[in-house]
Design a protein around this motif. Structure first.
Motif, PDB file in Angstrom:
ATOM      1  N   LEU A 120      -6.399  -0.832   0.576  1.00 33.60           N
ATOM      2  CA  LEU A 120      -5.326  -1.380   1.417  1.00 33.60           C
ATOM      3  C   LEU A 120      -5.844  -1.871   2.762  1.00 33.60           C
ATOM      4  O   LEU A 120      -5.096  -2.441   3.534  1.00 33.60           O
ATOM      5  CB  LEU A 120      -4.247  -0.313   1.644  1.00 33.60           C
ATOM      6  N   SER A 121      -7.108  -1.656   3.019  1.00 28.21           N
ATOM      7  CA  SER A 121      -7.637  -2.093   4.300  1.00 28.21           C
ATOM      8  C   SER A 121      -8.428  -3.393   4.180  1.00 28.21           C
ATOM      9  O   SER A 121      -8.970  -3.892   5.153  1.00 28.21           O
ATOM     10  CB  SER A 121      -8.536  -1.013   4.895  1.00 28.21           C
TER      11      SER A 121
ATOM     12  N   LEU B  85       2.304  -2.136  -5.937  1.00 32.04           N
ATOM     13  CA  LEU B  85       2.267  -1.471  -4.632  1.00 32.04           C
ATOM     14  C   LEU B  85       2.087  -2.487  -3.511  1.00 32.04           C
ATOM     15  O   LEU B  85       2.773  -2.431  -2.484  1.00 32.04           O
ATOM     16  CB  LEU B  85       1.133  -0.442  -4.593  1.00 32.04           C
TER      17      LEU B  85
ATOM     18  N   GLN C  41       5.247  -3.975  -2.662  1.00 36.21           N
ATOM     19  CA  GLN C  41       6.096  -3.125  -1.822  1.00 36.21           C
ATOM     20  C   GLN C  41       5.675  -3.233  -0.367  1.00 36.21           C
ATOM     21  O   GLN C  41       6.505  -3.311   0.539  1.00 36.21           O
ATOM     22  CB  GLN C  41       5.991  -1.675  -2.287  1.00 36.21           C
TER      23      GLN C  41
ATOM     24  N   TRP D 135       7.943  -4.648   2.684  1.00 35.04           N
ATOM     25  CA  TRP D 135       8.148  -3.890   3.912  1.00 35.04           C
ATOM     26  C   TRP D 135       7.772  -4.745   5.117  1.00 35.04           C
ATOM     27  O   TRP D 135       8.478  -4.791   6.122  1.00 35.04           O
ATOM     28  CB  TRP D 135       7.308  -2.612   3.883  1.00 35.04           C
TER      29      TRP D 135
ATOM     30  N   MET E  48      -2.498  -0.943  10.313  1.00 35.81           N
ATOM     31  CA  MET E  48      -2.035   0.440  10.346  1.00 35.81           C
ATOM     32  C   MET E  48      -2.396   1.188   9.062  1.00 35.81           C
ATOM     33  O   MET E  48      -2.756   2.366   9.098  1.00 35.81           O
ATOM     34  CB  MET E  48      -0.531   0.470  10.532  1.00 35.81           C
ATOM     35  N   LEU E  49      -2.312   0.495   7.965  1.00 42.85           N
ATOM     36  CA  LEU E  49      -2.595   1.138   6.679  1.00 42.85           C
ATOM     37  C   LEU E  49      -4.076   1.422   6.491  1.00 42.85           C
ATOM     38  O   LEU E  49      -4.468   2.023   5.506  1.00 42.85           O
ATOM     39  CB  LEU E  49      -2.095   0.249   5.539  1.00 42.85           C
ATOM     40  N   SER E  50      -4.898   0.976   7.419  1.00 44.57           N
ATOM     41  CA  SER E  50      -6.331   1.197   7.268  1.00 44.57           C
ATOM     42  C   SER E  50      -6.808   2.357   8.136  1.00 44.57           C
ATOM     43  O   SER E  50      -7.988   2.653   8.159  1.00 44.57           O
ATOM     44  CB  SER E  50      -7.094  -0.070   7.626  1.00 44.57           C
TER      45      SER E  50
ATOM     46  N   LEU F  22       8.360   3.168   8.666  1.00 40.07           N
ATOM     47  CA  LEU F  22       6.942   3.158   8.273  1.00 40.07           C
ATOM     48  C   LEU F  22       6.614   4.409   7.459  1.00 40.07           C
ATOM     49  O   LEU F  22       5.915   4.332   6.443  1.00 40.07           O
ATOM     50  CB  LEU F  22       6.039   3.100   9.507  1.00 40.07           C
TER      51      LEU F  22
ATOM     52  N   LEU G   3       7.312   3.846   3.938  1.00 39.61           N
ATOM     53  CA  LEU G   3       6.286   3.065   3.237  1.00 39.61           C
ATOM     54  C   LEU G   3       5.066   3.924   2.926  1.00 39.61           C
ATOM     55  O   LEU G   3       4.527   3.884   1.811  1.00 39.61           O
ATOM     56  CB  LEU G   3       5.872   1.859   4.086  1.00 39.61           C
TER      57      LEU G   3
ATOM     58  N   ILE H 261       3.173   4.752  -0.645  1.00 38.56           N
ATOM     59  CA  ILE H 261       1.735   4.660  -0.898  1.00 38.56           C
ATOM     60  C   ILE H 261       1.205   5.996  -1.417  1.00 38.56           C
ATOM     61  O   ILE H 261       0.409   6.047  -2.354  1.00 38.56           O
ATOM     62  CB  ILE H 261       1.000   4.236   0.385  1.00 38.56           C
TER      63      ILE H 261
END
Lengths: 102, 102
Positions: free
Chosen positions: A2-3, A75, A78, A82, B1-3, B72, B75, B79
């Motif tokens: 995801l990064s 995923l 999603q 978001w 942010m997800l990283s 968040l 979400l 994940i």
DNA sequence: CCGTATCCCGAAAGATACTG
DNA sequence: CAGTATCTTTCGGGATACGG
């Protein structure tokens, strides 16, 4: 996973079907051959992409998502949904934070 | 942010309610003061966390999720759920890929 | 107690050139 | 066509020490 920006783009492209290395490269503006191969190899190692080599000249290699890869695509969808809803709010918050600093 | 690993942990901790800097630090093993502050400041700037300072001595600062922050968290939950289901498959694929290389 | 200020480091990305 | 090889650079993370 995801990064990596390229993972999002690669999985997004492969979602529409099997594709060759060159086709992928053309769909993903700005990617270097190295990064494309690296991304695909990682996805393959993790069982998200299947790689098929045709022993012909010139070479022909095709990539497609596995079932697991399609799950990942879900995923990522999603996450995309978001983002479409909430990223504008985040942008506003950032701008407001900037104003406060000026 | 997800990283960012620390974003996951920070949001996860704040989900249960308002908390002080020190409490957060204690809940997140291995984080340095710098990384905790940096993570919180970024989350604040993006409108995900609210920071309240009490002008007392010794200092008292509390953090809590905003509505956007709770979104968040939702979400991140999706994940997490995806990971619980599919990461074992990815692990297997990696091991299988290793075997092939030996 | 709640942070800042520095310095350092390794991993990952990118640019470029080359090859079966 | 589908990559590899090499070099360079960037950048986020961590360790450490200090300060209001």
């Amino acid at each position: 996973m995801l990064s990596s920006k390229w993972v999002y783009l690669t999985v997004g492209a492969l979602r529409r079907g099997r594709m060759r290395h060159g086709e992928l490269a053309r769909k993903m503006e700005g990617i270097t051959p190295k990064m494309l191969t690296q991304t695909l190899r990682t996805l393959e190692r993790d069982g998200l992409v299947r790689r098929e080599i045709f022993p012909v000249i010139p070479p022909r290699v095709e990539y497609e998502l596995t079932a697991l890869g399609h799950d990942l695509a879900g995923l990522l969808d999603q996450i995309r949904q978001w983002s479409e809803v909430h990223v504008p709010d985040i942008r506003s918050a950032r701008l407001a934070a900037q104003e406060g600093t000026l």
